[in-house]
Design a protein around this motif. Structure first.
Motif, short mmCIF file in Angstrom:
data_model
loop_
_atom_site.label_atom_id
_atom_site.label_comp_id
_atom_site.label_asym_id
_atom_site.label_seq_id
_atom_site.Cartn_x
_atom_site.Cartn_y
_atom_site.Cartn_z
N THR A 1 -7.55 4.14 7.44
CA THR A 1 -7.01 3.21 8.44
C THR A 1 -8.12 2.78 9.39
O THR A 1 -8.82 3.64 9.94
N VAL B 1 0.84 -1.20 0.00
CA VAL B 1 0.00 0.00 0.00
C VAL B 1 0.87 1.25 0.00
O VAL B 1 0.63 2.20 -0.76
N LEU B 2 1.90 1.29 0.84
CA LEU B 2 2.77 2.47 0.90
C LEU B 2 3.51 2.70 -0.41
O LEU B 2 3.72 3.85 -0.83
N TRP C 1 -5.27 -1.05 6.02
CA TRP C 1 -5.25 0.15 5.18
C TRP C 1 -6.00 -0.06 3.86
O TRP C 1 -5.95 -1.13 3.26
N VAL D 1 1.02 4.34 -2.62
CA VAL D 1 0.82 5.73 -2.20
C VAL D 1 1.97 6.60 -2.65
O VAL D 1 1.77 7.71 -3.16
N ALA E 1 -5.91 2.61 0.48
CA ALA E 1 -5.48 3.89 -0.08
C ALA E 1 -6.22 4.13 -1.39
O ALA E 1 -6.40 3.20 -2.19
N LEU F 1 -5.61 8.02 2.67
CA LEU F 1 -5.23 6.79 3.33
C LEU F 1 -6.27 6.50 4.42
O LEU F 1 -6.45 7.29 5.35
N VAL G 1 5.89 9.62 3.92
CA VAL G 1 5.59 8.30 3.38
C VAL G 1 6.89 7.55 3.08
O VAL G 1 7.02 6.35 3.39
#
Length: 323
Positions: free
Chosen positions: A27, A9-10, A42, A13, A44, A25, A115
């Protein structure tokens, strides 16, 4: 090697922010009753409608995608789902379940460095805690000395502890390793398959599961030597399995297992003890590997193994219990 859920996910992003897109994002901060995903999960969403991750079985994702497509919030917001009977029916939440989500807007200029810092921490196997101000939207991070993840909301600040994704080294190419990799990957484990024997590595025919031809003890010491790692000896060849287990039992890996019958496992323990492995270290060895079910086929054995892995991982990343 596949990548676990939070890192995936990061990564998405970061790529969206680098492309100049707005990102939200989402959560899960708390759950009550039954919920399809745990706190800390998560989702996104980008301003173009791209999405990554999951916070439910699909019903909440659709609503969140629609919210963000309509512009999304400019400041962090806590959103509850499943409060009323109508709400639960509309979103098809599990019986009695309720979920609270933080929807957090991210902007390229302000949030990209943050991030990248969090992503670097996870990639270097460092626990990290994200903090998000509900008033200013400012996000920060700090190194966390704890092994457990969790989400807390205190005094208008959300704190989300993140631990590295659980990384698995599968030693020995074969049908069991193939299915373990497939099922473990679906369960958000990061998986690497190692096979030092040329005959097996050259004949490996599953391109969707890359194989590393290397000595397992080198890989253990280099990349699988922390509490968020597991080493599984699946070669059914003492020359390979024992090499991996010797390194793993002398490492910080939290899960060390080997495939084989009760008799084979007893013989393995005797061999390892003769090579200097202590009783305390042998107590860490899960052999025969997997939960005790009448499994015979490679797929069934793999299911029993992954079920045990999920249980062990949960002990490492237990968040604050759902209310």
């Amino acid at each position: 090697m596949s990548t676990g859920a939070h890192e995936t996910v990061l990564n998405d992003v970061r790529n969206w922010l680098l492309a100049g897109k707005r990102v939200w994002l989402c959560t899960i901060t708390e759950t009550w009753g039954s919920s399809p995903r745990p706190a800390g999960s998560w989702l996104a969403v980008s301003s173009d409608g791209d999405w990554s991750g999951s916070v439910s079985g699909g019903c909440l994702e659709e609503d969140l995608l629609n919210r963000c497509a309509a512009g999304g919030p400019d400041t962090p917001q806590l959103i509850d789902y499943g409060i009323s009977d109508q709400d639960r029916d509309h979103f098809r939440l599990p019986c009695g379940g309720r979920i609270r989500l933080l929807v957090e807007p991210l902007f390229s200029q302000r949030d990209l460095p943050h991030v990248e810092t969090v992503l670097e921490a996870l990639q270097t196997r460092t626990p990290v805690a994200r903090t998000v101000s509900l008033t200013s939207g400012q996000a920060g991070c700090e190194q966390a000395d704890i092994r457990h993840s969790g989400v807390r909301v205190e005094e208008q600040v959300v704190r989300h502890g993140l631990i590295p994704e659980f990384r698995l080294l599968l030693v020995g190419a074969g049908e069991v390793a193939r299915y373990v990799a497939e099922f473990a990957g679906a369960a958000d484990f990061s998986v690497t398959l190692c096979e030092p024997r040329p005959t097996f590595s050259q004949g490996w025919g599953h391109a969707d599961l890359p194989l590393v031809q290397a000595l397992p003890d080198d890989l253990v010491s280099r990349s699988f030597n922390d509490p968020w790692a597991g080493v599984l000896a699946l070669a059914h060849d003492p020359r390979v399995d024992d090499m991996a287990l010797l390194a793993a039992l002398n490492s910080s890996a939290s899960y060390v297992g080997a495939m084989g019958s009760a008799r084979t496992s007893a013989e393995r323990r005797a061999r390892l003890k003769s090579l200097g492995v202590t009783e305390e270290q042998l107590d860490r060895l899960k052999a025969p590997i997997g939960i005790n079910i009448p499994s015979k086929t490679p797929a069934e054995i793999a299911i029993s193994v992954v079920a045990d892995l999920i249980t062990s991982r949960q002990h490492l990343r237990v968040a604050h219990p759902s209310l």
